[in-house]
Design a protein around this motif. Structure first.
Motif, PDB file in Angstrom:
ATOM      1  N   THR A 177      43.998  43.388  46.388  1.00 49.00           N
ATOM      2  CA  THR A 177      43.689  43.671  47.794  1.00 49.00           C
ATOM      3  C   THR A 177      42.205  43.467  48.086  1.00 49.00           C
ATOM      4  O   THR A 177      41.834  43.249  49.235  1.00 49.00           O
ATOM      5  CB  THR A 177      44.092  45.103  48.172  1.00 49.00           C
ATOM      6  N   ARG A 178      41.364  43.511  47.027  1.00 46.57           N
ATOM      7  CA  ARG A 178      39.931  43.337  47.222  1.00 46.57           C
ATOM      8  C   ARG A 178      39.364  42.498  46.084  1.00 46.57           C
ATOM      9  O   ARG A 178      39.348  42.926  44.935  1.00 46.57           O
ATOM     10  CB  ARG A 178      39.228  44.691  47.271  1.00 46.57           C
ATOM     11  N   VAL A 179      38.912  41.309  46.435  1.00 45.07           N
ATOM     12  CA  VAL A 179      38.233  40.435  45.481  1.00 45.07           C
ATOM     13  C   VAL A 179      36.749  40.430  45.837  1.00 45.07           C
ATOM     14  O   VAL A 179      36.379  40.158  46.989  1.00 45.07           O
ATOM     15  CB  VAL A 179      38.796  39.002  45.542  1.00 45.07           C
ATOM     16  N   PRO A 180      35.862  40.723  44.886  1.00 43.94           N
ATOM     17  CA  PRO A 180      34.430  40.788  45.199  1.00 43.94           C
ATOM     18  C   PRO A 180      33.862  39.437  45.632  1.00 43.94           C
ATOM     19  O   PRO A 180      34.326  38.391  45.172  1.00 43.94           O
ATOM     20  CB  PRO A 180      33.800  41.239  43.876  1.00 43.94           C
ATOM     21  N   PRO A 181      32.860  39.447  46.499  1.00 46.22           N
ATOM     22  CA  PRO A 181      32.216  38.179  46.888  1.00 46.22           C
ATOM     23  C   PRO A 181      31.575  37.510  45.678  1.00 46.22           C
ATOM     24  O   PRO A 181      31.067  38.176  44.776  1.00 46.22           O
ATOM     25  CB  PRO A 181      31.163  38.615  47.912  1.00 46.22           C
ATOM     26  N   GLY A 182      31.617  36.186  45.664  1.00 46.43           N
ATOM     27  CA  GLY A 182      31.046  35.436  44.554  1.00 46.43           C
ATOM     28  C   GLY A 182      32.008  35.193  43.419  1.00 46.43           C
ATOM     29  O   GLY A 182      31.670  34.472  42.469  1.00 46.43           O
ATOM     30  N   SER A 183      33.220  35.763  43.501  1.00 50.93           N
ATOM     31  CA  SER A 183      34.188  35.591  42.425  1.00 50.93           C
ATOM     32  C   SER A 183      34.603  34.127  42.309  1.00 50.93           C
ATOM     33  O   SER A 183      35.000  33.506  43.289  1.00 50.93           O
ATOM     34  CB  SER A 183      35.421  36.453  42.672  1.00 50.93           C
ATOM     35  N   VAL A 184      34.516  33.591  41.099  1.00 51.05           N
ATOM     36  CA  VAL A 184      34.947  32.230  40.816  1.00 51.05           C
ATOM     37  C   VAL A 184      36.377  32.313  40.301  1.00 51.05           C
ATOM     38  O   VAL A 184      36.671  33.062  39.368  1.00 51.05           O
ATOM     39  CB  VAL A 184      34.034  31.562  39.775  1.00 51.05           C
ATOM     40  N   ALA A 185      37.276  31.549  40.917  1.00 47.48           N
ATOM     41  CA  ALA A 185      38.694  31.739  40.655  1.00 47.48           C
ATOM     42  C   ALA A 185      39.398  30.414  40.433  1.00 47.48           C
ATOM     43  O   ALA A 185      38.929  29.353  40.859  1.00 47.48           O
ATOM     44  CB  ALA A 185      39.333  32.469  41.836  1.00 47.48           C
ATOM     45  N   ILE A 186      40.558  30.503  39.749  1.00 47.51           N
ATOM     46  CA  ILE A 186      41.409  29.329  39.556  1.00 47.51           C
ATOM     47  C   ILE A 186      42.852  29.676  39.904  1.00 47.51           C
ATOM     48  O   ILE A 186      43.286  30.822  39.759  1.00 47.51           O
ATOM     49  CB  ILE A 186      41.345  28.794  38.107  1.00 47.51           C
ATOM     50  N   ALA A 187      43.590  28.688  40.367  1.00 47.61           N
ATOM     51  CA  ALA A 187      45.030  28.802  40.615  1.00 47.61           C
ATOM     52  C   ALA A 187      45.585  27.401  40.747  1.00 47.61           C
ATOM     53  O   ALA A 187      45.028  26.567  41.472  1.00 47.61           O
ATOM     54  CB  ALA A 187      45.324  29.610  41.871  1.00 47.61           C
ATOM     55  N   THR A 188      46.670  27.116  40.051  1.00 53.47           N
ATOM     56  CA  THR A 188      47.255  25.776  39.980  1.00 53.47           C
ATOM     57  C   THR A 188      46.152  24.775  39.602  1.00 53.47           C
ATOM     58  O   THR A 188      45.454  24.979  38.618  1.00 53.47           O
ATOM     59  CB  THR A 188      47.987  25.402  41.280  1.00 53.47           C
ATOM     60  N   SER A 189      45.965  23.723  40.386  1.00 50.85           N
ATOM     61  CA  SER A 189      44.957  22.710  40.052  1.00 50.85           C
ATOM     62  C   SER A 189      43.624  22.956  40.743  1.00 50.85           C
ATOM     63  O   SER A 189      42.715  22.129  40.649  1.00 50.85           O
ATOM     64  CB  SER A 189      45.467  21.318  40.434  1.00 50.85           C
ATOM     65  N   MET A 190      43.501  24.097  41.428  1.00 50.06           N
ATOM     66  CA  MET A 190      42.327  24.366  42.251  1.00 50.06           C
ATOM     67  C   MET A 190      41.394  25.403  41.631  1.00 50.06           C
ATOM     68  O   MET A 190      41.821  26.289  40.889  1.00 50.06           O
ATOM     69  CB  MET A 190      42.758  24.894  43.623  1.00 50.06           C
TER      70      MET A 190
END
Length: 241
Positions: free
Chosen positions: A158-171
């Motif tokens: 519900t809350r992802v901190p600003p600046g978080s580097v993330a991945i999902a599928t090919s992105m």
């Protein structure tokens, strides 16, 4: 037969579709047409919005018509196959230490890699900015190495901190603000990705390229303080065309 199609969206927008997949060649065509239309400054066009595989042209129906814009699109669409210039490659610092990357150990385990190998794969890839969306400044970037491609989390935060580097599928992406999110968090960047007070607004633009540079926690904190003082801009250079 044309390899694109033009769709009417309500009474004041057209959508030009180039395909149904996330593909660099399709992205190049979308961005090239967006650049051409922006430079043409057609009467009545109010906004041109690029996505992964399509382009939206919003217009004032009191000034122009959908039919007139369709004719312009047909005239412009094959003038170039990629954007001609003005795009940049950015060097973005990221801390991949576990306290900055709550999902990196889980991703490493799922990929049967060490954490160091996950960092090497993610940071060793140059990414293409396909589009900006979701929230202002949120860059959808590809393409993530095959070994790091996993579906979104089954339990979104519900809350992802600003600046978080993330991945999902090919992105891969960076969250500019605190927001909900279902991507896997594998690092944090101290860089500001959207600034409403700046003329640019979003740091990145469709067609830009990004390289992530691993930094230690101490360097992360140093850059973070410089960002807060408005005394830091990531290194970048124009992409050669």
């Amino acid at each position: 037969m044309a390899d694109f199609r033009i769709l009417k969206a309500a009474d004041s927008a057209l959508v030009i579709e180039f395909g149904s997949t996330i593909d660099r060649k399709i992205s190049d065509r979308v961005l090239a047409l967006a650049e051409t239309l922006e430079h043409a400054k057609l009467p009545g066009v109010t906004e041109v919005i690029a996505t992964f595989r399509s382009l939206s042209i919003n217009y004032d129906s009191l000034v122009t018509t959908g039919n007139e814009l369709e004719q312009a699109v047909h005239a412009f669409i094959n003038q170039s196959t990629r954007a001609s210039g003005g795009k940049r490659i950015w060097e973005i610092p990221v801390c991949y230490e576990p306290e900055f990357a709550p999902d990196i150990e889980e991703i490493a385990k799922a990929a049967k890699l060490s954490v160091e190998e996950v960092v090497s794969l993610h940071a060793g890839t140059q990414y293409h900015v396909y589009m900006i969306g979701f929230v202002p400044g949120f860059p959808y970037m590809g393409d993530v190495p095959e070994k790091l491609r996993f579906p979104r989390r089954s339990d979104p935060r519900t809350r992802v901190p600003p600046g978080s580097v993330a991945i999902a599928t090919s992105m891969t992406a960076v969250y500019p603000y605190e927001s909900p999110g279902g991507w896997h968090l594998i690092g944090t960047s101290p860089v500001r990705f959207f600034d409403a007070a700046s003329a640019r607004g979003a740091l990145l633009a469709p067609g830009d390229a990004v390289k992530f540079n691993p930094v230690a926690p101490a360097e992360f904190e140093r850059i973070k303080l410089a960002v807060q003082r408005n005394d830091y801009v990531p290194d970048s250079s124009e992409i050669a065309t």
